[in-house]
Enzyme design. Sequence first.
Site, PDB file in Angstrom:
ATOM      1  N   ASP A   1       0.847  -1.207   0.000  1.00 22.36           N
ATOM      2  CA  ASP A   1       0.000   0.000   0.000  1.00 22.36           C
ATOM      3  C   ASP A   1       0.874   1.245   0.000  1.00 22.36           C
ATOM      4  O   ASP A   1       2.031   1.221   0.435  1.00 22.36           O
ATOM      5  CB  ASP A   1      -0.916  -0.002   1.245  1.00 22.36           C
ATOM      6  CG  ASP A   1      -2.185   0.801   1.050  1.00 22.36           C
ATOM      7  OD1 ASP A   1      -3.273   0.193   0.928  1.00 22.36           O
ATOM      8  OD2 ASP A   1      -2.101   2.056   0.998  1.00 22.36           O
TER       9      ASP A   1
ATOM     10  N   TYR B   1     -13.927   6.921 -13.276  1.00 26.47           N
ATOM     11  CA  TYR B   1     -13.967   5.661 -12.517  1.00 26.47           C
ATOM     12  C   TYR B   1     -14.613   4.548 -13.348  1.00 26.47           C
ATOM     13  O   TYR B   1     -14.046   3.462 -13.505  1.00 26.47           O
ATOM     14  CB  TYR B   1     -14.745   5.878 -11.212  1.00 26.47           C
ATOM     15  CG  TYR B   1     -14.767   4.663 -10.306  1.00 26.47           C
ATOM     16  CD1 TYR B   1     -13.657   4.326  -9.541  1.00 26.47           C
ATOM     17  CD2 TYR B   1     -15.899   3.858 -10.215  1.00 26.47           C
ATOM     18  CE1 TYR B   1     -13.679   3.221  -8.709  1.00 26.47           C
ATOM     19  CE2 TYR B   1     -15.933   2.753  -9.380  1.00 26.47           C
ATOM     20  CZ  TYR B   1     -14.819   2.434  -8.630  1.00 26.47           C
ATOM     21  OH  TYR B   1     -14.847   1.325  -7.808  1.00 26.47           O
TER      22      TYR B   1
ATOM     23  N   LYS C   1     -12.817   1.069 -14.697  1.00 28.82           N
ATOM     24  CA  LYS C   1     -13.264  -0.239 -14.209  1.00 28.82           C
ATOM     25  C   LYS C   1     -13.712  -1.133 -15.365  1.00 28.82           C
ATOM     26  O   LYS C   1     -13.573  -2.362 -15.303  1.00 28.82           O
ATOM     27  CB  LYS C   1     -14.362  -0.068 -13.161  1.00 28.82           C
ATOM     28  CG  LYS C   1     -13.831   0.534 -11.849  1.00 28.82           C
ATOM     29  CD  LYS C   1     -12.769  -0.356 -11.210  1.00 28.82           C
ATOM     30  CE  LYS C   1     -12.209   0.188  -9.919  1.00 28.82           C
ATOM     31  NZ  LYS C   1     -11.212  -0.703  -9.298  1.00 28.82           N
TER      32      LYS C   1
ATOM     33  N   THR D   1     -17.835  -0.424   3.139  1.00 29.98           N
ATOM     34  CA  THR D   1     -16.532  -0.066   3.700  1.00 29.98           C
ATOM     35  C   THR D   1     -16.657   1.333   4.283  1.00 29.98           C
ATOM     36  O   THR D   1     -17.674   2.009   4.088  1.00 29.98           O
ATOM     37  CB  THR D   1     -15.454  -0.048   2.594  1.00 29.98           C
ATOM     38  OG1 THR D   1     -15.881   0.862   1.583  1.00 29.98           O
ATOM     39  CG2 THR D   1     -15.253  -1.409   1.981  1.00 29.98           C
TER      40      THR D   1
HETATM   41  P1  NAD Z   1     -10.341   2.210   0.095  1.00 33.32           P
HETATM   42  O1  NAD Z   1     -10.171   3.632  -0.330  1.00 33.32           O
HETATM   43  O2  NAD Z   1     -10.925   1.931   1.426  1.00 33.32           O
HETATM   44  O3  NAD Z   1      -8.914   1.490   0.013  1.00 33.32           O
HETATM   45  C1  NAD Z   1      -8.046   1.684  -1.069  1.00 33.32           C
HETATM   46  C2  NAD Z   1      -6.618   1.414  -0.633  1.00 33.32           C
HETATM   47  O4  NAD Z   1      -5.771   1.615  -1.778  1.00 33.32           O
HETATM   48  C3  NAD Z   1      -6.114   2.368   0.464  1.00 33.32           C
HETATM   49  O5  NAD Z   1      -5.475   1.630   1.481  1.00 33.32           O
HETATM   50  C4  NAD Z   1      -5.128   3.263  -0.273  1.00 33.32           C
HETATM   51  O6  NAD Z   1      -4.059   3.725   0.541  1.00 33.32           O
HETATM   52  C5  NAD Z   1      -4.626   2.335  -1.373  1.00 33.32           C
HETATM   53  N1  NAD Z   1      -4.075   3.069  -2.523  1.00 33.32           N
HETATM   54  C6  NAD Z   1      -4.582   4.172  -3.131  1.00 33.32           C
HETATM   55  N2  NAD Z   1      -3.759   4.593  -4.099  1.00 33.32           N
HETATM   56  C7  NAD Z   1      -2.701   3.738  -4.125  1.00 33.32           C
HETATM   57  C8  NAD Z   1      -1.508   3.660  -4.897  1.00 33.32           C
HETATM   58  N3  NAD Z   1      -1.225   4.571  -5.838  1.00 33.32           N
HETATM   59  N4  NAD Z   1      -0.648   2.648  -4.655  1.00 33.32           N
HETATM   60  C9  NAD Z   1      -0.909   1.743  -3.672  1.00 33.32           C
HETATM   61  N5  NAD Z   1      -2.014   1.761  -2.915  1.00 33.32           N
HETATM   62  C10 NAD Z   1      -2.896   2.756  -3.120  1.00 33.32           C
HETATM   63  O7  NAD Z   1     -11.188   1.505  -1.068  1.00 33.32           O
HETATM   64  P2  NAD Z   1     -12.131   0.194  -1.025  1.00 33.32           P
HETATM   65  O8  NAD Z   1     -13.526   0.627  -0.910  1.00 33.32           O
HETATM   66  O9  NAD Z   1     -11.597  -0.824  -0.095  1.00 33.32           O
HETATM   67  O10 NAD Z   1     -11.934  -0.321  -2.538  1.00 33.32           O
HETATM   68  C11 NAD Z   1     -10.922  -1.241  -2.912  1.00 33.32           C
HETATM   69  C12 NAD Z   1     -11.095  -1.595  -4.386  1.00 33.32           C
HETATM   70  O11 NAD Z   1     -12.394  -2.127  -4.606  1.00 33.32           O
HETATM   71  C13 NAD Z   1     -10.956  -0.405  -5.334  1.00 33.32           C
HETATM   72  O12 NAD Z   1     -10.323  -0.813  -6.535  1.00 33.32           O
HETATM   73  C14 NAD Z   1     -12.401  -0.022  -5.597  1.00 33.32           C
HETATM   74  O13 NAD Z   1     -12.554   0.661  -6.818  1.00 33.32           O
HETATM   75  C15 NAD Z   1     -13.051  -1.392  -5.624  1.00 33.32           C
HETATM   76  N6  NAD Z   1     -14.500  -1.388  -5.358  1.00 33.32           N
HETATM   77  C16 NAD Z   1     -14.987  -0.989  -4.131  1.00 33.32           C
HETATM   78  C17 NAD Z   1     -16.351  -1.037  -3.900  1.00 33.32           C
HETATM   79  C18 NAD Z   1     -16.948  -0.660  -2.574  1.00 33.32           C
HETATM   80  O14 NAD Z   1     -18.163  -0.707  -2.449  1.00 33.32           O
HETATM   81  N7  NAD Z   1     -16.165  -0.327  -1.552  1.00 33.32           N
HETATM   82  C19 NAD Z   1     -17.209  -1.451  -4.919  1.00 33.32           C
HETATM   83  C20 NAD Z   1     -16.682  -1.826  -6.148  1.00 33.32           C
HETATM   84  C21 NAD Z   1     -15.306  -1.800  -6.342  1.00 33.32           C
END
Ligand code: NAD
Length: 253
Positions: A37, A158, A162, A193
């Site tokens: 991360d 976004y 995706k 989350t």
């Molecule tokens: P989040 O923001 O809680 O966590 C994302 C993590 O990625 C963080 O720890 C951040 O520090 C890290 N990060 C950001 N930029 C970075 C970089 N350049 N290099 C390394 N790490 C980096 O997000 P989340 O809700 O846990 O989502 C995680 C994944 O799931 C994402 O790809 C998101 O698009 C996808 N997603 C989430 C949901 C949802 O409902 N939460 C739904 C569909 C898809």
Amino acid sequence: SFSLDGETAVVTGAAQGLGRQMASALVDVGADVAIADVNAEKAERTATALGEGAESEVVAVDVDVTDEASVTSMVETVTDRLGPIDVLVNNAGIVENAPAEETDIESWRRVVAVNLDGVFLCAKQVGQQMLERGEGRIVNISSMSGFDVNVPQKQASYNTTKAGVRMLTQSLAVEWGDRGVRVNAIAPGYMRTDLVDEVLEENPEMAEEWLENTPMGRLGRPEELEELVVYLASDASSYMTGSTVVIDGGYTS
Ligand code: NAD
């Protein structure tokens, strides 16, 4: 065949949220896991928490997935500390909401850099190692937003990235299909989350819209991804490659 005993897995963006949840699931089935991360401090705390009482090793590794040199050094560090990488989960992702006509190019590029360049760079570098060994599994995190536009949310960048993750998944799966490396993706709907909770706090009307359009009538729980990521990361899915599995309570149906 759901076991990852003795295997090495990397989960990007695993300091929190869905990445952390999936990392924890991989630890539970015996993998040594790298929490990769850009938030080093949080990654360290997460690695310590997930490693407590676990049979396997959990380490934090700094990475900015948008930076090729940083990805190279992450792959070297993980390989040195935990051995060759068997499983890569490309989870790091960001969202920036704005109407398309007001989205500046810097914002567009930030989203593309993490969500698309980042997935490509990690898959490329870890993929090289996997191809040399003739085995490996990659799981990319797309989104239901890569299939359908969620009307009240203005997030063209976004959605576009995706959808790109789905096609990158198929492209890599085809190129690497007969060389032992399987590449699949997960497209989650809204999972509760911290990030999603924040959006809902700011826009409570959003919750109503989401629930109305989700046949199951509720948001997902992050732990509901656990078995799916283990399935795709393990031999349980041995004949599967190039697929994007939607897990969204029926939202896109
Ligand atoms: P989040 O923001 O809680 O966590 C994302 C993590 O990625 C963080 O720890 C951040 O520090 C890290 N990060 C950001 N930029 C970075 C970089 N350049 N290099 C390394 N790490 C980096 O997000 P989340 O809700 O846990 O989502 C995680 C994944 O799931 C994402 O790809 C998101 O698009 C996808 N997603 C989430 C949901 C949802 O409902 N939460 C739904 C569909 C898809």
